[in-house]
Design an enzyme around this catalytic site. Structure first.
Site, PDB file in Angstrom:
ATOM      1  N   ALA A 191       0.853  -1.190   0.000  1.00 60.65           N
ATOM      2  CA  ALA A 191       0.000   0.000   0.000  1.00 60.65           C
ATOM      3  C   ALA A 191       0.886   1.237   0.000  1.00 60.65           C
ATOM      4  O   ALA A 191       2.023   1.197   0.473  1.00 60.65           O
ATOM      5  CB  ALA A 191      -0.889  -0.006   1.231  1.00 60.65           C
ATOM      6  N   GLY A 206       0.347  -5.385   0.470  1.00 55.92           N
ATOM      7  CA  GLY A 206      -0.843  -5.450  -0.373  1.00 55.92           C
ATOM      8  C   GLY A 206      -0.575  -6.131  -1.710  1.00 55.92           C
ATOM      9  O   GLY A 206      -1.481  -6.725  -2.305  1.00 55.92           O
ATOM     10  N   GLU A 255      -0.923  -9.694  -0.961  1.00 56.64           N
ATOM     11  CA  GLU A 255      -2.342  -9.962  -0.678  1.00 56.64           C
ATOM     12  C   GLU A 255      -3.125 -10.073  -1.980  1.00 56.64           C
ATOM     13  O   GLU A 255      -4.016 -10.907  -2.110  1.00 56.64           O
ATOM     14  CB  GLU A 255      -2.919  -8.865   0.217  1.00 56.64           C
ATOM     15  CG  GLU A 255      -2.367  -8.941   1.640  1.00 56.64           C
ATOM     16  CD  GLU A 255      -2.831  -7.786   2.507  1.00 56.64           C
ATOM     17  OE1 GLU A 255      -2.500  -6.639   2.168  1.00 56.64           O
ATOM     18  OE2 GLU A 255      -3.528  -8.031   3.486  1.00 56.64           O
ATOM     19  N   GLU A 274       4.302  -5.518   6.898  1.00 55.37           N
ATOM     20  CA  GLU A 274       3.535  -4.498   7.628  1.00 55.37           C
ATOM     21  C   GLU A 274       4.001  -4.258   9.058  1.00 55.37           C
ATOM     22  O   GLU A 274       3.993  -3.118   9.531  1.00 55.37           O
ATOM     23  CB  GLU A 274       2.038  -4.852   7.635  1.00 55.37           C
ATOM     24  CG  GLU A 274       1.355  -4.712   6.285  1.00 55.37           C
ATOM     25  CD  GLU A 274       1.515  -5.945   5.388  1.00 55.37           C
ATOM     26  OE1 GLU A 274       2.295  -6.844   5.740  1.00 55.37           O
ATOM     27  OE2 GLU A 274       0.861  -5.994   4.345  1.00 55.37           O
TER      28      GLU A 274
END
Ligand code: NAI
Length: 729
Positions: A66, A114, A117, A139
């Site tokens: 992200a 992300g 993911e 993260e």
């Protein structure tokens, strides 16, 4: 669509390419949602499309995660939770679409956070065998947890143990390891990535390919990160069982083990554990809800804010040339010469060769040179053992280092770094030699305490002299402190900075002065601990207070590791340069005189025996302190506060005196060079969090009790007066 491009082939496979405009790498942002939707619609509705390949249009990056700047702008917890929900929904759309039209993720370059993911929401994953391909959920390093379904899908794909290992450590793995974990289905050379991906996509669509996947299991036992810390026997026993009781114990123990590691300072790993547990116990939907909720809590937490600020500081430093003069170009460095093959010299030679730069290593005799080569080979061998390097790569790197006992072969060095004995005469001597042997080269000194200007006295070209202060062990410590002497040219400084970055360091530039920045702020911190020791504090209380504050080791153990004699020498130099303020406590030299030098003499504040186990204080050391065996420590909070305020105050002095270019550099230097707790952001962020007025008031209180060494720095007083901050909003 500008971020996502769809190219439909004759074979019925649509290539969905991600290409964030104007950026060298892809990151995920909420404002892509609309484009994403349009893409979905086309992919979903176009009857010509039978299967999909998702790939990046960037040359060497899949998706970095992200966009951190987007997260930093988030103001409220609800906003952050909504962001995670949005991400989860997008991934769910992908997963649902994949049930009708299979999606293959074709991964080349980093697939992190992300990015991973997203790949997890696809039906099939293929990664390139390229070194740049890395997969992970980093993260936690920003005080967060995966927020777009990662805590649920990763566990479902590779099992609890391995999922926790990735999520709790934040580490990334290469393609081959990812294949072993079941994180990717295939590993291929880059040249055929898209071809293979298309083929697999069609095979999935035709039902010819049915990937077999690991089910949720504890078969691997505890995740590696926790294994060594937990009560293994109980855990191994229950971990093998896929039953609720076993699982509950597993999670309880895992939390306990985590706490012993984080000291409760880093909430993210615990929350990740919680999100996984809820997903297992209550099903995926509840798991997603918990993940988004906990993600939201974390985004607005102080810890995450501090970690994100440090991340931005290091990003900014990557772009910083280290000089303020415009239009300065660093010299191209194609060859480095290293004088001194000792602990530091060999370490610097290693990191230089590791970066692909040839190094000529010089020392006085063959024996010293041999020890240097042995150290370098040792580090390389360790990397081969850990499968970070192949044998061949190891040999290639080692071949970049050549040695000599004279100055032969240094003629064409662009930069000569010295790490000879810490003695001004010796350093000035080698500088004279270098100016004679290789007059064009930049001369960098790795001195830990001598002012660079002093070393450059008498040099023909003082503009080409600079400090490059590395930290030990050089291959592990991330910081490089470049020291600009009054006469160093901007080109010289910029070259040292560029070289430092090339060899993988986070580089700050500071101005010349005794102790530069890092050694200077460490001195009063360690001194304060020494004062407390002299006044009767117990060694374990001092260390515990600072470890609880968040330092990796306490000051007494640090002295043992660095060498009590080295500490005493530095203290002496600081005292001489800065006067009473940095005077060490009287009588501390008795320790050195009695042969107590710390770990290296197997005699220090702690006992050094063959036995494993927690460190034990050597109580006989108290005989050397004025209070003898009668120990009585100040309260825990006072111990930590006194040491920490000394460091903060000295940092403020360094900024005020122009030793530092910015508070940012001071924070990065303390975190990466001295182990200042990252979740507290660095001495300047810490001062800002307390408020300058509060810091000044506390310093003055200690000044009343202990005297002038606690006199607040003018910069702090100034900020206190106007209610200002080191980092204005
Ligand atoms: P060391 O004693 O391990 O290595 C010094 C090496 O320099 C020896 O191998 C010696 O034979 C060689 N040497 C001496 N005179 C020489 C000359 N004229 N030409 C070529 N080689 C010569 O010392 P260490 O720990 O590597 O320190 C070196 C420098 O790095 C010192 O200035 C020290 O203050 C600095 N430093 C040390 C740190 C540490 O943690 N040990 C950290 C940061 C800087």
């Amino acid at each position: 669509m500008s971020t996502f491009r769809i190219e439909v082939g004759q074979d019925g496979v649509a290539l969905l390419l991600m290409d964030v405009e104007g950026e060298s790498a892809n990151t995920l942002r909420a404002d892509f949602n609309e484009e994403f939707e349009q893409g979905f619609k086309k992919l979903s509705e176009d009857p010509a499309i039978k299967a999909i390949v998702f790939a990046s249009a960037k040359p060497d990056s899949f998706i970095m995660g992200a966009d951190v700047a987007m997260l930093a702008r988030v103001k409220t917890q609800a906003e952050a939770t909504a962001l995670a929900r949005g991400g989860q929904q997008a991934m769910q759309r992908l997963e649902d679409l994949g049930k009708r039209k299979p999606i293959v993720a074709a991964i080349h370059g980093p697939a992190l956070g992300g990015g991973l993911e997203l790949a997890l929401a696809c039906n099939y994953r293929i990664a390139t065998d390229d070194r740049r391909t890395q997969l992970g959920q980093p993260e936690v390093q920003l005080g967060l947890i995966p927020g777009a379904g990662g805590t649920q899908r990763l566990r479902a794909l590779i099992g609890i143990a391995e999922a926790l290992d990735l999520i709790l450590t934040g580490k990334s793995v290469r393609a081959s390891k990812a294949r072993k974990l079941g994180l990717v289905d295939e590993v291929v050379p880059r040249a055929i990535l898209l071809d293979v991906a298309r083929r697999r996509a069609l095979e999935l669509a035709n039902g010819e390919l049915k990937p077999e996947r690991t089910k949720i299991n504890f078969k691997g036992g505890l995740p590696k990160v926790l294994r060594s810390m937990a009560d293994t026997e109980v855990l191994q026993a229950v971990a093998l069982e896929e039953n609720p009781v076993g699982r509950r114990i597993l999670f309880q123990q895992a939390r306990k083990a985590l706490l012993s590691k984080t000291h409760g300072h880093y909430p993210a790993p615990e929350k990740a554990l919680e999100a996984l547990r809820i997903g297992i116990e209550k099903g995926a939907e509840e798991g997603y809800r918990a993940e988004a909720q906990l993600f939201g809590e974390l985004v607005v937490s102080d810890v995450s804010r501090r970690l994100v600020e440090i991340f931005f500081a290091t990003q900014a430093l990557k772009k910083d040339q280290g000089v303020d003069e415009p239009g300065v170009k660093p010299r191209k460095v194609q060859k480095v010469s290293m004088l001194g093959a000792g602990l530091m010299g060999a370490g610097i030679a290693y990191v230089t060769a590791e970066a692909g730069i040839p190094v000529r290593l010089k020392d006085k005799d063959d024996a010293a040179l041999g020890r240097g080569f042995k150290q370098i080979a040792g580090i390389l061998d360790e990397r081969v053992k850990r499968r970070r390097l192949t044998r061949r790569e190891r040999d290639e790197k080692l071949a970049l280092v050549t040695g000599a006992t004279d100055y032969s072969g240094i003629k064409n060095a662009d930069v000569v770094i010295e790490a000879v004995f810490e003695d001004i005469k010796v350093k000035q001597g080698v500088l004279r030699d270098v100016e004679r042997e290789t007059p064009q080269a930049i001369f960098a000194s790795n001195t830990s305490s001598l002012p660079i200007g002093k070393i450059a006295e008498g040099a023909q070209h003082p503009e080409r002299v600079v400090g490059m202060h590395f930290f030990s062990p050089v291959n592990k410590m991330p910081l490089l402190e470049v020291i600009r002497a009054p006469k160093s040219s901007a080109e010289t400084v910029a070259t040292a900075v560029a070289l430092g970055k090339k060899i993988g360091k986070t580089v700050i530039v500071v101005n010349d002065g005794v102790g530069f920045y890092t050694s200077r702020i460490l001195a009063p911190y360690v001194n304060e601990a020494a004062f407390m020791f002299n006044d009767g504090a117990a060694v374990e209380d001092i260390d515990k207070a600072l470890v609880d504050f968040g330092f990796p080791v306490g000051p007494m153990q640090l002295l043992d590791e660095v060498g009590i004699d080295v500490g005493a020498k530095v203290a002496h130099i600081m005292h001489e340069a800065f006067g009473l303020r940095l005077a060490p406590p009287a009588g501390f030299e008795k320790l050195v005189e009695s042969g107590r030098l710390g770990r290296k003499s197997r005699k220090g504040f702690y006992l050094y025996t063959e036995e494993k186990g927690p460190k034990v204080v050597d109580k006989t050391v108290y005989e050397l302190s004025p209070q003898g065996q009668k120990r009585s420590s100040p309260p825990h909070a006072e111990i930590a506060e006194r040491c920490v305020l000394q460091m903060v105050n000295e940092a403020a002095l360094c900024l005020g005196e122009g030793i530092l270019r910015s508070a940012r550099d001071g924070d990065v230097g303390a975190v990466f060079g001295l182990g200042w707790p990252p979740f507290r952001g660095g001495p300047f962020r810490y001062a800002d969090s307390l408020g300058a007025a509060q810091v000044v008031e506390r310093l003055r209180r200690y000044q009343d009790r202990f005297g002038a060494r606690f006199a607040p720095a003018p910069k702090l007083v100034e900020l206190a007066k106007i209610g200002g901050k080191f980092y204005p909003a």
